[in-house]
Enzyme design. Structure first.
Site, short mmCIF file in Angstrom:
data_model
loop_
_atom_site.label_atom_id
_atom_site.label_comp_id
_atom_site.label_asym_id
_atom_site.label_seq_id
_atom_site.Cartn_x
_atom_site.Cartn_y
_atom_site.Cartn_z
CG ASP A 1 8.02 -4.17 3.45
OD1 ASP A 1 7.27 -4.21 2.34
OD2 ASP A 1 7.21 -4.89 4.38
CG ASP B 1 5.15 -12.99 6.42
OD1 ASP B 1 5.33 -12.27 7.39
OD2 ASP B 1 4.11 -13.00 5.57
CB SER C 1 2.08 -1.74 -4.25
OG SER C 1 1.83 -2.05 -2.84
CG HIS C 2 -3.70 -4.05 -2.33
ND1 HIS C 2 -4.06 -4.92 -2.96
CD2 HIS C 2 -3.94 -4.42 -0.93
CE1 HIS C 2 -4.44 -6.14 -2.24
NE2 HIS C 2 -4.37 -5.56 -0.89
CG HIS D 1 -7.39 -4.11 4.97
ND1 HIS D 1 -6.35 -3.73 3.90
CD2 HIS D 1 -6.52 -4.66 6.00
CE1 HIS D 1 -5.34 -4.69 4.10
NE2 HIS D 1 -5.25 -5.04 5.59
CB SER E 1 -3.90 -9.01 6.81
OG SER E 1 -2.49 -9.57 6.66
CG HIS F 1 1.61 -10.23 6.07
ND1 HIS F 1 3.09 -10.67 5.67
CD2 HIS F 1 1.35 -9.08 6.00
CE1 HIS F 1 3.40 -9.36 5.18
NE2 HIS F 1 2.36 -8.39 5.38
#
Lengths: 561, 561
Positions: free
Chosen positions: A88, A205, A243-244, A373, A375, A377
């Protein structure tokens, strides 16, 4: 708050010394992040990402930012700064470079590696400038400084853009994990220094601005991963984003600890983990990773598969395993670990996969039942830290739907930024920073650009409207043949339907109605194909609405012979 | 655990004295709950609900249980017991009664009121038997006892079914709020008595079995509602389910407290709240509720609107307000309270509404940012209480996707129910209770039955497959006219596309290819319309795949004149 709600016209010329900011994506949506800065007649682009379609955009592969604003000014672009390697933020670059392949790309080592791999698929070799945290580069009239930020991919950067208009800080995507796996924290010391210098505009962000408190450190999911490995009887199958790198690192570490071998499955996973390993971002003990073909030689309890498909993508390995349409036949004793977020809109697809895997007897560990998991952000608590240490004069929330932008704006105001110095902008809104004040001055057209197959922009809103009607109602086509000399109907009506859900024999009822309507029209002298089509459409449309209470697309076709 | 995974054949005859249980809906999905019990050649149906479609079932209005299993045995049905008045438990009744309108409906007062209102729309007046908690009724060979349970609608019942096969308890949907607004708790004392008597088979709501702990009491959301009213500057607009009487009661109480008037908006909300008020389930202070037309005479800060649309339904008032397509023009100072769950799959639609409302300046309070919703279903902690107080011999989790059923099964096992006495069944799985043991003995066909417009069952899987292709790719139609005497092509090819996203002029490229292919075919003696259609489909399909990398539906039509 400044708010773009009034009908905005085209912007006035940018005053001398001012800085213009136009987001072509990422404001009002989660994805296709792209911001264009203008100063002294030159442009700097920060990020160029893609947006993934939702149900209102059926069949579309990708959604791009609208490059129309740039089309006549491609020569004015000094560089594209890429803050990190997520789709993104970089996925739109190949499409922008198709318009002008020599615009330089500026980014960190891993970011450039990811975009170069992607561009290679499009047969584009870009001009690049690799930068790292602490480095400054003059890009045209823009003095750029790069600052380390922590995110769910290594090597992410924030960018400071200095010009005669003042100091601008764009965070890219970030969070403030204080104990990241690679030790590379968001550089608050640099933020403090900028705060001392004075930040005139802060683009920040907003993704997690609605979430109270603080995002938990990545390493806090290690116990849950370890528990999966401790209790797994047979295979461990991990699904995550390709991509993690740090998430996968934790899986590799657990695999090594529990003496299992790891195979990567899926093109993007294999490619990205190869790059990350090569460049030193992923640490792989010798002999840990094997090719998927070597798995046959191992017992099930010696195996870990790492694949994509955590969002329920139907073609990914995980979905195919859930449907027993994959060589890996999941069964009792297997454990599937979905170490990923659940992106809103993907719930049905993801639960379909989870239910499918569980139905075959597998255990499924996911964020709904374990802490697997966190985040990428910054949550509200972290954003408050940023506002307080930076004390920006003007704030422009970026990256998020309206609810995220609005929540972020409220946080800014809570820390003392004056209401009227918080700019709530949308895609295409033109914001000028002049004399230390950011103001909305107009708007430029900014639509959705759809990629579908090999086409870019051919599928438009009207095609999507057609698709939505066809999706919900199907269609009925009616063919009539007309003599090109006499104008008389000589064949048909032939009536067929697809997606309508009725046997074609049902149309025996409407055929006489169409014939009668055509007769009537021709008696009245109607011979023009367009008018005949209208007659057919009206007749069939009325019948189907009365008889079925439905509104399929009616496709009348008049062929002249 | 018993598990239906092996291919199951048709069931053997039910042994004398045995009880057969077949769920025709609700197992493997959230919705269309329906269970058929058989004993001594007679049938008892518990619930008959609808399922709402998801993205894989585009355009469908409702999904019904598959009544095929009952079609030849309608005369054997002694009654339909309705546990409560939610759509996923009563919505299918009109369609079942269309097959035989005189099957008696058994339920509580509010449940019957809701189903009778619905049946009136279908012009059906049912035979009914009103029951209340504590009451027992003999329905054919089934001795039924009704037990109060607490749920997110008043007057819900569990049902005990006694027969020579033993004691069966079906919870319906329930939770165990210990401080419900109406004081009507799930009757654990009755459960204890049943436990003493011995429960041979326990069918139990699985919806929240994955959720740890206990569902919070309904009244715990009162502070958040009060806060909305305290801080609202202008209108308060509440969206909730039209059946959630207690939720609406709390809104009415807050409105009265804060001296506002309430108007109900939307057909189902007005109808249900009218019924609930009439029957004494909703307590409305004199003068509190006004007609929506009277709102013009009130100041904005004296107004509360209560409407549907909490799931983002595009036609509901709330969505239309978000799009400024409603007489209520939401703006700054207005507060929207979404006092409801967010059903998985509705996220995009709901967030679209929230973003739209916020974009116009409204404040939106929802379960994501305030404690304004509690679930109607028992969480894992409550289910453990039930298992321990009942000590059932056999357990059959009902109402949920596979992940819910499995989590519920694990809870049963954790309390000591032997693994092989927990039956994990799917829709259509036949479970026989014989000699105190429940076993899977076979399966009956059990598909999805789609309601679309006025049709039931006409839209089938193949129509939906067509709709999904049309949705993602659109179609290209090609018309060729053939002389019925000579078999020669005399007109066309006329080529049109919809939802494909290309100008029709692009087909100038493929028209000569089609003409050449038809010429070739005819030279080789092909004149049959079916074969000519194949030639057209292949030619256009190959061209579009090579040129666009897409696979629209190709519709070749050959018209003979």
């Amino acid at each position: 708050m400044s708010h773009p709600h009034a009908e905005l016209g085209p912007p006035p010329p940018l005053p001398d010394g001012g800085l213009r900011v136009v987001a072509l994506g990422g404001l009002g949506e989660v994805g296709r992040n792209m911001t264009v800065f203008e100063h002294d007649g030159r442009l700097l682009v920060v990020d160029c990402g893609v947006l993934f379609p939702e149900d209102a955009q059926p069949g579309v592969d990708l959604i791009l930012p609208d490059f129309d604003y740039l089309r006549d000014r491609l020569d004015d672009i000094d560089a594209i700064v890429l803050t990190h390697g997520h789709e993104d933020h970089i996925g739109g670059v190949p499409y922008l470079l198709r318009l002008k392949p020599d615009i330089p790309l500026v980014g960190s080592k891993l970011t450039l590696a990811f975009i170069e791999a992607k561009l290679a698929e499009h047969r584009i070799t870009p001009y690049t400038l690799e930068v790292r945290e602490g480095q400054s580069e003059r890009l045209g009239p823009f003095d750029c400084e790069f600052i380390a930020v922590n995110h769910s991919i290594p090597d992410a950067l924030a960018v400071v853009i200095r010009s005669r208009a003042g100091v601008v800080l764009h965070t890219g995507d970030f969070k403030m994990d204080q104990l990241p796996l690679d030790g590379r924290i968001t550089d608050l010391r640099a933020f403090a220094r900028l705060g001392d210098e004075g930040v005139d505009l802060f683009l920040v962000d907003s993704t997690n601005a609605e979430v109270p408190g603080f995002t938990v450190p990545e390493r806090d999911i290690a116990p849950a991963i370890d528990r999966v490995f401790q209790t797994a009887e047979r295979r461990v199958i991990v699904a995550s984003f390709a991509s993690h790198v740090h998430r996968i690192q934790q899986v590799l570490d657990a695999a090594a600890e529990h003496r299992r071998k790891v195979a990567f499955v899926g093109r993007s996973m294999v490619r990205n983990m190869g790059l990350a390993r090569e460049l030193g971002y992923l640490h792989v003990p010798e002999g840990l990773v094997v090719d998927v073909k070597q798995l046959d030689d191992l017992r099930d309890d010696q195996v870990v598969l790492v694949c994509t498909g955590s969002q329920g993508e139907p073609m990914a390995a995980l979905s195919r395993m859930a449907n027993r349409d994959h060589q890996i036949r999941v069964g009792p004793g297997d454990t599937v670990l979905m170490a990923s977020s659940l992106i809103p809109g993907n719930e049905n697809a993801v639960y379909r996969v989870i239910n499918g895997l569980m139905r075959w007897g597998a255990k499924v560990v996911h964020k709904g039942n374990a802490m697997v998991h966190v985040s990428g952000h910054a949550s509200a608590g972290e954003l408050l830290y940023c506002y307080n240490i930076l004390r920006p004069s003007n704030v422009m929330p970026v990256h998020g739907e309206w609810r995220h932008l609005r929540a972020n704006a409220d946080l800014a105001v809570a820390t003392g930024v004056p209401q009227d110095q918080v700019v709530l902008a949308e895609d295409g809104t033109v914001v000028d920073l002049v004399d230390g004040r950011a103001r909305i001055v107009g708007a430029v057209p900014c639509g959705y650009v759809y990629v579908d197959g090999t086409t870019v922009g051919d599928v438009d809103e009207s095609s999507l409207k057609d698709r939505r009607i066809l999706r919900d109602e199907g269609f009925i086509s009616v063919v009539v043949v007309v003599d090109s000399v006499t104008g008389k109907v000589t064949g048909g009506p032939e009536i067929h339907a697809r997606g309508f859900g009725a046997d074609d024999s049902v149309f025996d009822q409407v055929r006489p109605l169409v014939e009668a309507a055509l007769d009537r029209a021709q008696t009245e002298g109607v011979a023009d194909a367009h008018q005949l089509r209208q007659v057919v459409r009206r007749t069939v449309g009325r019948w189907v609405s009365d008889r079925f209470r439905r509104r399929p697309m009616i496709i009348p076709m008049v062929v002249e012979v």
